[in-house]
Design an enzyme around this catalytic site. Structure first.
Site, mmCIF file in Angstrom:
data_model
loop_
_atom_site.group_PDB
_atom_site.id
_atom_site.type_symbol
_atom_site.label_atom_id
_atom_site.label_comp_id
_atom_site.label_asym_id
_atom_site.label_seq_id
_atom_site.Cartn_x
_atom_site.Cartn_y
_atom_site.Cartn_z
ATOM 1 N N LEU A 99 -11.706 -5.624 6.853
ATOM 2 C CA LEU A 99 -12.441 -6.597 6.661
ATOM 3 C C LEU A 99 -13.201 -6.731 5.048
ATOM 4 O O LEU A 99 -13.562 -5.571 4.743
ATOM 5 C CB LEU A 99 -14.006 -6.779 7.397
ATOM 6 C CG LEU A 99 -13.567 -6.766 8.930
ATOM 7 C CD1 LEU A 99 -14.818 -7.040 9.885
ATOM 8 C CD2 LEU A 99 -12.618 -7.890 9.405
ATOM 9 N N HIS B 112 -13.727 -12.275 5.304
ATOM 10 C CA HIS B 112 -13.960 -12.382 6.803
ATOM 11 C C HIS B 112 -15.589 -12.412 6.972
ATOM 12 O O HIS B 112 -15.892 -13.017 7.911
ATOM 13 C CB HIS B 112 -13.702 -10.971 7.400
ATOM 14 C CG HIS B 112 -12.159 -10.778 7.322
ATOM 15 N ND1 HIS B 112 -11.438 -9.691 6.426
ATOM 16 C CD2 HIS B 112 -11.176 -11.351 8.098
ATOM 17 C CE1 HIS B 112 -10.254 -9.839 6.585
ATOM 18 N NE2 HIS B 112 -10.001 -10.549 7.465
ATOM 19 N N GLN C 36 -9.339 -20.932 5.380
ATOM 20 C CA GLN C 36 -8.301 -21.861 4.941
ATOM 21 C C GLN C 36 -7.128 -21.078 4.344
ATOM 22 O O GLN C 36 -6.242 -21.760 3.661
ATOM 23 C CB GLN C 36 -9.006 -22.814 3.953
ATOM 24 C CG GLN C 36 -9.619 -23.915 4.640
ATOM 25 C CD GLN C 36 -10.206 -24.902 4.088
ATOM 26 O OE1 GLN C 36 -10.091 -25.133 2.937
ATOM 27 N NE2 GLN C 36 -10.971 -25.784 4.742
ATOM 28 N N SER D 117 -6.317 -8.581 3.050
ATOM 29 C CA SER D 117 -6.398 -7.277 3.068
ATOM 30 C C SER D 117 -5.015 -6.736 2.441
ATOM 31 O O SER D 117 -5.121 -5.479 2.169
ATOM 32 C CB SER D 117 -5.949 -7.031 4.646
ATOM 33 O OG SER D 117 -7.226 -7.467 5.364
#
Ligand code: PAF
Length: 286
Positions: free
Chosen positions: A33, A37, A150, A188
């Site tokens: 994360l 996130h 998005q 990530s």
């Protein structure tokens, strides 16, 4: 925050939250994360009483076995970040828990049209894997609202269409892309970049911004795409795709479309980076 690993525990925890009159917000993730996130968790906190996150690296949506294998798994770190963001419940199932009967005979969900082209073109089967796991997660959690970034615009379009076509009883909320100070969309996969690649990576968003400016100045669509491609190549980024589509259905943008979106995917070193820039033109182009 409580962490559960089985569907049974998850259902019990969500049922008791619902019995207490809470609305349920859900943020599905594959872990590792970052601030993007956490912005989804924060949005879920604003909208809903009880926030559930999931961390599951879904094998079904990886078209490349080595990509699946190297995908970062950082559960203790993820738990600490979710706890700090005041998430109420984390669902972190194993692959066996999610796919107890294995994957080859699994019923799957296919969302036509919006899943074709762009990332769907470059990563065959990817969106079937996403639609299938998200359907399972929605059935397991049964949230009122689910929150998606998005940055994965096509993924959001696929999930919105799936929810509408299959009458899934929840609302999809899309949250603007979180960016580093230099404009790079948080992902990530940014962790795969070495220092020099990381320094070059912001050129992706800069190119999209430059293209948006050219479109606002009514420059022809094809010329804008060609110069964008050249710009990315000159910066040493290998192009996967660079396209301009209609925002709502991801069909090819045409002369009368005003709400459009520039979408790109590039390879930089070991990473495949995606980004997009939605814009509303003041007048028609081409
Ligand atoms: O966007 C992601 O992280 C994944 O595609 C999702 C929605 C969690 C499904 O595995």
């Amino acid at each position: 925050m409580r962490t559960v690993h089985t569907v049974k525990e998850l259902r019990q925890a969500v049922r008791s939250a619902r019995t207490n009159g809470n609305t349920i917000g859900f943020v599905p993730t594959m872990g590792n994360l970052h601030a993007g996130h956490i912005s989804l968790i924060e949005r879920a906190r604003q909208h809903c009483d009880f926030v559930v996150a999931s961390v599951f690296v879904n094998p079904l949506q990886f078209d490349d076995a080595s990509d699946l294998q190297r995908y970062p798994r950082t559960l203790p770190d993820d738990q600490a970040k979710l706890e700090a963001a005041q998430c109420d419940l984390l669902f972190a199932p194993s692959v066996d828990e999610m796919y107890p009967n294995g994957q080859p005979q699994l019923s799957t969900v296919h969302v036509p049209a919006v899943s074709e082209g762009l990332c769907g073109g470059s990563r065959p089967g990817h969106f079937d894997g996403v639609a299938t796991v998200v359907t399972k997660l929605f059935n397991q959690v049964q949230p009122d609202q689910a929150f998606f970034g998005q940055k994965d615009w096509q993924q959001v379009a696929v999930i919105r269409k799936m929810v509408a076509d299959l009458d899934m009883p929840l609302e999809i909320v899309a949250v603007p892309t979180a960016r580093a100070a230099d404009g790079l969309a948080l992902s990530s996969r940014n962790g795969y970049l070495n220092d020099s690649e990381r320094q070059r990576a912001p050129v992706l968003y800069q190119t999209l911004q430059h293209m948006a400016q050219q479109l606002q100045n009514n420059q022809p669509l094809t010329a804008v795409i060609d110069s964008g491609k050249q710009h990315l190549q000159d910066a040493g980024l290998r192009l996967d795709y660079l396209e301009i589509k209609r925002q709502h259905d991801l069909k090819q943008a045409g002369a009368n479309d005003r709400d459009i979106i520039i979408l790109a995917a590039v390879f930089l070193g070991p990473a495949r980076l995606i980004d997009n820039l939605p814009l509303s033109l003041n007048r028609a182009f081409e």
